[in-house]
Design an enzyme around this catalytic site. Structure first.
Site, short mmCIF file in Angstrom:
data_model
loop_
_atom_site.label_atom_id
_atom_site.label_comp_id
_atom_site.label_asym_id
_atom_site.label_seq_id
_atom_site.Cartn_x
_atom_site.Cartn_y
_atom_site.Cartn_z
N GLY A 199 0.83 -1.19 0.00
CA GLY A 199 0.00 0.00 0.00
C GLY A 199 0.87 1.24 0.00
O GLY A 199 2.07 1.16 -0.24
N ALA A 200 0.22 2.38 0.28
CA ALA A 200 0.97 3.63 0.31
C ALA A 200 1.81 3.72 1.57
O ALA A 200 2.92 4.24 1.57
CB ALA A 200 0.00 4.80 0.24
N GLU A 201 1.29 3.19 2.67
CA GLU A 201 1.98 3.33 3.95
C GLU A 201 2.63 2.04 4.39
O GLU A 201 3.60 2.05 5.12
CB GLU A 201 0.95 3.67 5.03
CG GLU A 201 0.52 5.09 5.10
CD GLU A 201 -0.32 5.28 6.35
OE1 GLU A 201 0.27 5.32 7.43
OE2 GLU A 201 -1.56 5.36 6.23
N ALA A 202 2.00 0.95 4.01
CA ALA A 202 2.37 -0.32 4.62
C ALA A 202 2.64 -1.39 3.57
O ALA A 202 2.20 -1.29 2.44
CB ALA A 202 1.24 -0.79 5.52
N ASP A 229 -10.06 8.11 5.24
CA ASP A 229 -9.49 7.78 3.93
C ASP A 229 -10.42 6.84 3.17
O ASP A 229 -10.04 5.75 2.76
CB ASP A 229 -8.10 7.14 4.11
CG ASP A 229 -7.34 7.01 2.78
OD1 ASP A 229 -7.74 7.64 1.79
OD2 ASP A 229 -6.34 6.27 2.75
N1 ADP Z 1 -7.18 -7.85 6.35
C1 ADP Z 1 -6.93 -7.89 5.04
N2 ADP Z 1 -7.31 -8.95 4.31
C2 ADP Z 1 -7.06 -9.00 2.99
N3 ADP Z 1 -6.44 -8.02 2.29
C3 ADP Z 1 -6.05 -6.91 2.96
C4 ADP Z 1 -6.27 -6.79 4.37
N4 ADP Z 1 -5.79 -5.62 4.76
C5 ADP Z 1 -5.27 -5.02 3.66
N5 ADP Z 1 -5.42 -5.78 2.55
C6 ADP Z 1 -4.94 -5.46 1.19
O1 ADP Z 1 -3.79 -4.64 1.26
C7 ADP Z 1 -3.99 -3.38 0.64
C8 ADP Z 1 -3.31 -2.27 1.44
O2 ADP Z 1 -3.78 -2.29 2.77
P1 ADP Z 1 -4.09 -0.97 3.58
O3 ADP Z 1 -4.47 -1.35 4.97
O4 ADP Z 1 -5.07 -0.15 2.84
O5 ADP Z 1 -2.64 -0.28 3.61
P2 ADP Z 1 -2.17 1.20 3.23
O6 ADP Z 1 -2.35 2.00 4.46
O7 ADP Z 1 -0.73 1.05 2.86
O8 ADP Z 1 -3.02 1.67 2.10
C9 ADP Z 1 -5.50 -3.24 0.57
O9 ADP Z 1 -5.89 -2.41 -0.50
C10 ADP Z 1 -5.96 -4.66 0.41
O10 ADP Z 1 -5.88 -5.04 -0.94
MG MG Z 2 -5.09 1.74 1.84
#
Ligand code: ADP
Ligand code: MG
Lengths: 327, 213
Positions: free
Chosen positions: B8-11, B122
């Site tokens: 993702g953008a942060e993680a 967000d």
């Molecule tokens: N609990 C989860 N189960 C399945 N996929 C997940 C889960 N959490 C995140 N993802 C996947 O990871 C991507 C990035 O996670 P996210 O929490 O939005 O991180 P960021 O803060 O970096 O955007 C999401 O768009 C999704 O596709």
């Molecule tokens: Mg996200």
């Protein structure tokens, strides 16, 4: 076949000339600099009125052309300060009418964005536009620039300039803050950090930074911390927008794009998201007439011109209201 | 076993085994572009905020992953793996009826969040997961805030609306209307005040001239 462009949305009165390929032949300007305090719209307009003919002469001699060789006159129709905008509009109407050539009203934000694309040769970039009056993240998608993020209060450049004034730095404050920050010892003073999704807000940060100054904190350290905080906010929303749109090119434009620290940070963000990075050349980053001329050329190629009756200035004209007839 | 599920953008998100379960480990990675103390502060704050809010949202009746474990210092969260697609990728292949139903449900869920004073912070189609059952899971609560201010809640919806408009401009309006219906029905009295605020935020000119001093 040459297009002349007039810029007069805020501090800068600029006239640029491009050839049929879009290459800049002239880029003349005169910048209004208030003795103290912020921009005063009426004083800016007076400055523009006084300097417009000189700037025109300078542009024509830079390009080594004469007025009858022009095929269109473009002017920034908005957004901007109404009194300042009107000076450019009046001059453009006069030129177009007397030379019997098309008049083309250009959106100022669009000009920054298109000119940056011209230099970068990027195909479908996410564009970050950071200036005194605007802070926007945008991409071109089906005939329109779509805004993904923007400031919820004041623009980044405006925030820096307002801080500059509070610190008694001469206008514009941005470059001076950058210099002071570069010579700081790297002490980071904690400041408020506000992002909302892909949007930002800077006024809380500004207030807190001004308070630090009042409390006697070291000016260099405050400049450093202010830049680090504000630019990290920008970097974060840019990274979020890149991840969300999955664009593979990042392009930075607007006056604040001249800041080296900001460009450095955005370069890292691009790397993180496996995107190519490009920035408008620093000398074309600020407001200028060449970008208006260039965008006028694009509009002319798309057979778009502005009738005299529709040439009133549009102080609140948004980028996403313009229909894009090229890609 | 650990594979990268998404960046993702942060993680960075890893798919892992944890006490015999398939889980997602969300790691907020260090950002080289920002000074270390700021970076640390943000990653810790958001890890705490995300873990706390996801649980509160679930209690309010909004589908979210179960949180199993949090490590604030390492900025990681171990949570339930939701087998689902991001709504962003699915939205254009859905029938218009299904889209409406989904956005109606999203409206209801956001109303539940707002009634419990949670502002997601967000709301985009990258942070909504569409499960095969048709359920919409809410994720990515790192920017969430606890607030009752109409301005904050209005901004939350404004962000969703703009994300729909800019990312899915072909059918954003139908989606947003269905969202509003769902939101209004669930929230009841007071919803129109927040939705009016959304309009007000939208119509504010974003070109803000410098103040005259
Ligand atoms: N609990 C989860 N189960 C399945 N996929 C997940 C889960 N959490 C995140 N993802 C996947 O990871 C991507 C990035 O996670 P996210 O929490 O939005 O991180 P960021 O803060 O970096 O955007 C999401 O768009 C999704 O596709
Ligand atoms: Mg996200």
């Amino acid at each position: 076949m040459f297009v002349l462009g007039i810029e007069s949305t805020a501090h800068t009165f600029g006239i640029g000339i491009v050839d049929a390929e879009g290459m800049t032949l002239a880029d003349a300007k005169s910048v209004y600099s208030p003795d103290e305090g912020g921009i005063h719209p009426r004083e800016a307009a007076e400055h523009h009125q006084e300097s417009c003919l000189l700037v025109l002469q300078k542009a024509l001699s830079q390009a080594s052309i004469s007025l009858p060789q022009l095929c269109a006159v473009a002017f920034s129709q908005g957004p901007g300060l109404p009194p300042a905008l009107r000076v450019g509009a009046v001059m453009a109407r006069g030129l177009a009418y007397s030379l019997k050539i098309p008049l083309i009203g250009v959106n100022h934000c669009l000009a920054h964005v298109e000119h940056a694309r011209y230099f970068s040769k990027a195909e479908r970039p996410l564009i970050v536009y950071l200036s005194g009056g605007n802070t926007q993240l945008t991409t071109l998608e089906e005939n329109r620039y779509r805004i993904f993020g923007e400031t919820l209060d004041i623009a980044l450049g405006n925030m820096l300039d307002m801080f500059g004034r509070a610190a008694k730095l001469k206008h514009p404050g941005g470059p001076k803050i950058e210099k002071l920050a570069r010579h700081a010892d790297g002490t980071y003073l904690s400041l408020p950090y506000t992002v909302k999704g892909m949007d930002l807000a800077f006024s809380g940060l500004l207030t807190a930074a001004k308070r630090l100054l009042k409390e006697g904190a070291d000016l260099k350290s405050v400049c450093y911390s202010l830049q680090e905080t504000a630019f990290s906010m920008v970097a974060e929303v840019v990274e979020r927008a890149l991840a969300h749109t999955q664009r593979t090119e990042l392009l930075v434009t607007g006056g604040v794009a001249a800041n080296n620290r900001l460009r450095e940070m955005l370069q890292i963000v691009a790397q993180n998201q496996s995107a190519c990075f490009a920035s408008v050349p620093p000398k074309h980053a600020g407001d200028n007439g060449a970008m208006i001329a260039y965008t006028g050329l694009l509009l002319q190629r798309g057979k778009i011109e502005t009738l005299l009756s529709a040439s009133r200035v549009q102080p609140k004209w948004r980028l996403d209201q313009v229909e894009i007839v090229w890609d | 076993m650990s594979v990268v599920l998404a960046k993702g953008a942060e993680a960075t998100l890893f798919l892992e085994q944890w006490y015999g379960m398939r889980v997602v480990r969300k790691h907020r990675i260090q950002k080289r572009y920002r000074v270390e103390s700021l970076d640390k502060r943000l990653r810790r704050e958001r890890t705490i905020r995300e873990a706390r809010t996801i649980t509160a949202a679930k209690r309010a009746g909004v589908p979210t992953p179960i949180i199993f474990s949090v490590n604030v210092e390492a900025a990681t969260i171990i949570m339930e793996h939701i087998k689902a697609h991001r709504l962003k990728e699915r939205i254009s292949v859905l029938s218009s009826n299904k889209r409406q139903r989904i956005f109606n449900q999203i409206g209801k869920s956001v109303a539940l969040l707002h009634q419990t004073h949670i502002c997601h912070g967000d709301l985009t189609t990258s942070n909504l997961l569409l499960h095969a059952s048709g359920k919409i899971y809410f994720i990515d609560f790192g920017l969430a805030t606890t607030t009752q201010s109409v301005e904050d809640l209005g901004t939350d919806i404004h962000l969703l609306r703009r994300a729909l408009y800019s990312t899915h401009h072909i059918f954003w309006e139908g989606c947003f209307n269905a969202f509003k219906t769902g939101y209004q029905n669930k929230y009841g009295i007071g919803a129109s005040r927040i939705l009016r605020k959304v309009e007000a935020i939208e119509s504010r000119g974003r070109y803000i001239t410098e103040r005259i001093r």
